[in-house]
Design a protein around this motif. Structure first.
Motif, PDB file in Angstrom:
ATOM      1  N   ALA A   1      47.737  41.033  34.590  1.00 39.15           N
ATOM      2  CA  ALA A   1      48.114  39.840  35.203  1.00 39.15           C
ATOM      3  C   ALA A   1      49.200  40.274  36.230  1.00 39.15           C
ATOM      4  CB  ALA A   1      48.754  38.634  34.330  1.00 39.15           C
ATOM      5  N   ALA A   2      50.082  41.129  36.013  1.00 37.20           N
ATOM      6  CA  ALA A   2      50.996  41.894  37.056  1.00 37.20           C
ATOM      7  C   ALA A   2      50.371  42.407  38.128  1.00 37.20           C
ATOM      8  CB  ALA A   2      52.117  42.691  36.273  1.00 37.20           C
ATOM      9  N   LEU A   3      49.345  43.265  37.943  1.00 37.95           N
ATOM     10  CA  LEU A   3      48.354  43.935  38.846  1.00 37.95           C
ATOM     11  C   LEU A   3      47.889  42.969  39.672  1.00 37.95           C
ATOM     12  CD1 LEU A   3      47.357  46.964  36.981  1.00 37.95           C
ATOM     13  CD2 LEU A   3      49.297  47.106  38.469  1.00 37.95           C
ATOM     14  N   ASN A   4      47.149  41.908  39.055  1.00 41.96           N
ATOM     15  CA  ASN A   4      46.409  40.897  39.823  1.00 41.96           C
ATOM     16  C   ASN A   4      47.186  40.258  40.949  1.00 41.96           C
ATOM     17  OD1 ASN A   4      44.896  37.770  39.229  1.00 41.96           O
ATOM     18  ND2 ASN A   4      43.928  39.273  40.378  1.00 41.96           N
ATOM     19  N   ASN A   5      48.536  39.837  40.414  1.00 41.97           N
ATOM     20  CA  ASN A   5      49.461  39.138  40.761  1.00 41.97           C
ATOM     21  C   ASN A   5      49.881  40.001  42.520  1.00 41.97           C
ATOM     22  OD1 ASN A   5      49.904  37.101  39.433  1.00 41.97           O
ATOM     23  ND2 ASN A   5      51.349  37.693  38.356  1.00 41.97           N
ATOM     24  N   LYS A   6      49.647  41.356  42.248  1.00 46.26           N
ATOM     25  CA  LYS A   6      49.972  42.149  43.477  1.00 46.26           C
ATOM     26  C   LYS A   6      48.641  42.553  44.250  1.00 46.26           C
ATOM     27  CE  LYS A   6      53.878  44.662  41.166  1.00 46.26           C
ATOM     28  NZ  LYS A   6      54.322  46.025  40.789  1.00 46.26           N
ATOM     29  N   GLY A   7      47.692  41.674  43.944  1.00 50.17           N
ATOM     30  CA  GLY A   7      46.522  41.614  44.642  1.00 50.17           C
ATOM     31  C   GLY A   7      45.231  42.346  44.287  1.00 50.17           C
ATOM     32  N   ALA A   8      45.415  43.238  43.047  1.00 47.35           N
ATOM     33  CA  ALA A   8      44.292  44.070  42.506  1.00 47.35           C
ATOM     34  C   ALA A   8      43.195  42.957  42.133  1.00 47.35           C
ATOM     35  CB  ALA A   8      44.736  44.704  41.457  1.00 47.35           C
ATOM     36  N   ASP A   9      42.121  43.153  42.696  1.00 44.31           N
ATOM     37  CA  ASP A   9      40.887  42.271  42.084  1.00 44.31           C
ATOM     38  C   ASP A   9      39.955  43.107  41.127  1.00 44.31           C
ATOM     39  OD1 ASP A   9      39.790  43.742  44.049  1.00 44.31           O
ATOM     40  OD2 ASP A   9      38.687  42.248  45.297  1.00 44.31           O
ATOM     41  N   ILE A  10      40.050  44.164  40.976  1.00 43.97           N
ATOM     42  CA  ILE A  10      39.466  45.080  39.972  1.00 43.97           C
ATOM     43  C   ILE A  10      40.320  46.108  39.233  1.00 43.97           C
ATOM     44  CG2 ILE A  10      37.509  46.830  39.535  1.00 43.97           C
ATOM     45  CD1 ILE A  10      36.180  46.017  42.291  1.00 43.97           C
ATOM     46  N   ILE A  11      40.232  45.722  37.933  1.00 45.64           N
ATOM     47  CA  ILE A  11      41.338  46.558  36.937  1.00 45.64           C
ATOM     48  C   ILE A  11      40.978  47.271  36.195  1.00 45.64           C
ATOM     49  CG2 ILE A  11      43.442  46.249  35.625  1.00 45.64           C
ATOM     50  CD1 ILE A  11      44.164  43.700  37.130  1.00 45.64           C
ATOM     51  N   PHE A  12      40.988  48.407  35.897  1.00 47.07           N
ATOM     52  CA  PHE A  12      40.298  49.549  35.091  1.00 47.07           C
ATOM     53  C   PHE A  12      41.282  49.646  33.599  1.00 47.07           C
ATOM     54  CE2 PHE A  12      39.743  54.533  34.427  1.00 47.07           C
ATOM     55  CZ  PHE A  12      39.024  54.162  33.455  1.00 47.07           C
ATOM     56  N   ALA A  13      40.584  49.370  32.698  1.00 49.80           N
ATOM     57  CA  ALA A  13      41.445  49.329  31.279  1.00 49.80           C
ATOM     58  C   ALA A  13      41.329  50.655  30.747  1.00 49.80           C
ATOM     59  CB  ALA A  13      40.897  48.071  30.290  1.00 49.80           C
ATOM     60  N   VAL A  14      42.526  51.244  30.364  1.00 45.25           N
ATOM     61  CA  VAL A  14      42.316  52.679  29.528  1.00 45.25           C
ATOM     62  C   VAL A  14      43.656  52.468  28.853  1.00 45.25           C
ATOM     63  CG1 VAL A  14      42.068  55.064  30.185  1.00 45.25           C
ATOM     64  CG2 VAL A  14      42.091  53.587  32.068  1.00 45.25           C
ATOM     65  N   ALA A  15      43.256  51.534  27.704  1.00 44.86           N
ATOM     66  CA  ALA A  15      44.440  51.497  26.778  1.00 44.86           C
ATOM     67  C   ALA A  15      44.024  50.857  25.320  1.00 44.86           C
ATOM     68  CB  ALA A  15      45.243  50.203  27.342  1.00 44.86           C
TER      69      ALA A  15
END
Length: 333
Positions: free
Chosen positions: A206-220
């Motif tokens: 959510a924090a990355l999306n708030n900075k504009g990221a519309d595609i997020i890679f999950a490596v966790a």
């Protein structure tokens, strides 16, 4: 005469049953009995990713070969003791995770047990230890390229489980792939500092999306489940890891890096059980050329967010990586 024929048939059928139960071909050590294989994971199963892939490989071995499967979940503690516990009851022990960095010493203490350490390597490699590393940076390069070509906002993100060489190996490849696409797309990242807490993955995404990221890679690991939850709630896209995770949310997960941990475990152990083949004392890097690293887009009838043109370009990039035309950056020496 009929009684004789009937008795003979019974003997033949009984022999066939015995041979079938014996397993899938000739075996190495432990021939005549099932080979006990224990997979030990640093946290727990149910991540729908790295650990579950290892278990899937073990489950297939138990179906296809004379293998008795066992598992141990460390739940974040007692790593050395747990692989020693496994060695006390097994012919082959498969520790999965970087946390088992004491495996070489344990292997020396159990010279009759074979160890396969997945996803890391030891400086010291006794002959009964095989280390398997995976060129996840190569798969991540392709994922970064896909993200850059698919993004509408010009910002893509990645959520890592921890700031360590294995996770960062994904991230450097991902960033390089983004840059290679030539789309003037920014890459931003953060870390959950957990592989087991989906709420932290959700918060980071959510924090990355708030900075504009519309595609997020999950490596966790399992914390990546929170990235998918955030994607569904906030209408951005996600990229899965380790297995083809599109089935989790076909509308929001556009692709996954497939890191076939289970296949590598299956192939090494089956070759040993059937043929007695063992090539220990070394590190085997399973890269894209081996087929253990790839990109998955789900099933044919799943919605596809990645265009056919980009998929075609990705296939060409895969071949360039295999041919050495593209050198993907890595955090590993």
């Amino acid at each position: 005469m009929r009684r004789f024929v009937s008795a003979a048939l019974v003997c033949v059928l009984t022999l066939a049953v015995i041979l079938t139960a014996a397993g899938c071909g000739e075996k190495g050590e432990g021939a005549g009995d099932k080979t006990v294989v224990t997979v030990v994971v640093a946290d727990g199963f149910g991540d729908r990713s790295f650990y579950d892939s290892a278990k899937e490989g073990l489950d297939r071995l138990s179906r296809d070969c004379a293998v008795e499967p066992k598992t141990i979940e460390c739940q974040g503690e007692n790593f050395e003791q747990q692989i020693r516990n496994a060695a006390d009851q097994s012919q082959i022990v498969v520790p999965v995770g970087y946390q088992f960095d004491m495996v070489a010493q344990v292997a020396k203490d159990y010279p009759d047990v074979k160890f396969i350490w997945c996803d890391n390597e030891s400086a010291e490699k006794p002959e009964n230890l095989l280390c398997i590393t995976y060129a996840q940076n190569e798969g991540a390069f392709l994922a970064g390229y896909i993200a850059a070509k698919t993004s509408k906002s010009g910002v893509v993100g990645a959520v890592g489980g921890e700031d360590n060489p294995t996770i960062n190996d994904f991230l450097v490849g991902y960033k390089q792939g983004v840059e290679y696409a030539g789309e003037d797309v920014q890459t931003i990242t953060n870390y959950t500092n957990s592989y087991t807490a989906p709420d932290k993955g959700k918060e980071c995404a959510a924090a990355l999306n708030n900075k504009g990221a519309d595609i997020i890679f999950a490596v966790a690991g399992n914390a990546g489940s929170g990235v998918f939850e955030a994607a569904a709630e906030n209408s951005f896209y996600a990229i899965g890891v380790d297995t083809d995770q599109k089935y989790i949310d076909p509308e929001r997960i556009i692709c996954s890096i497939v890191k076939n941990v289970g296949d590598s475990i299956y192939d090494v152990i089956r070759d040993f059980v059937e043929n007695g083949t063992w090539e220990g004392g070394r590190t085997w890097n399973a890269g894209m050329s081996t087929g253990y690293i790839d990109i998955g887009y789900g099933q044919e009838d799943d919605p596809q967010q990645v265009s056919d043109q980009v998929k075609k370009e990705v296939e060409a990039l895969k071949q360039d990586i295999i041919d050495g035309k593209i050198q993907v950056e890595t955090t590993r020496s």
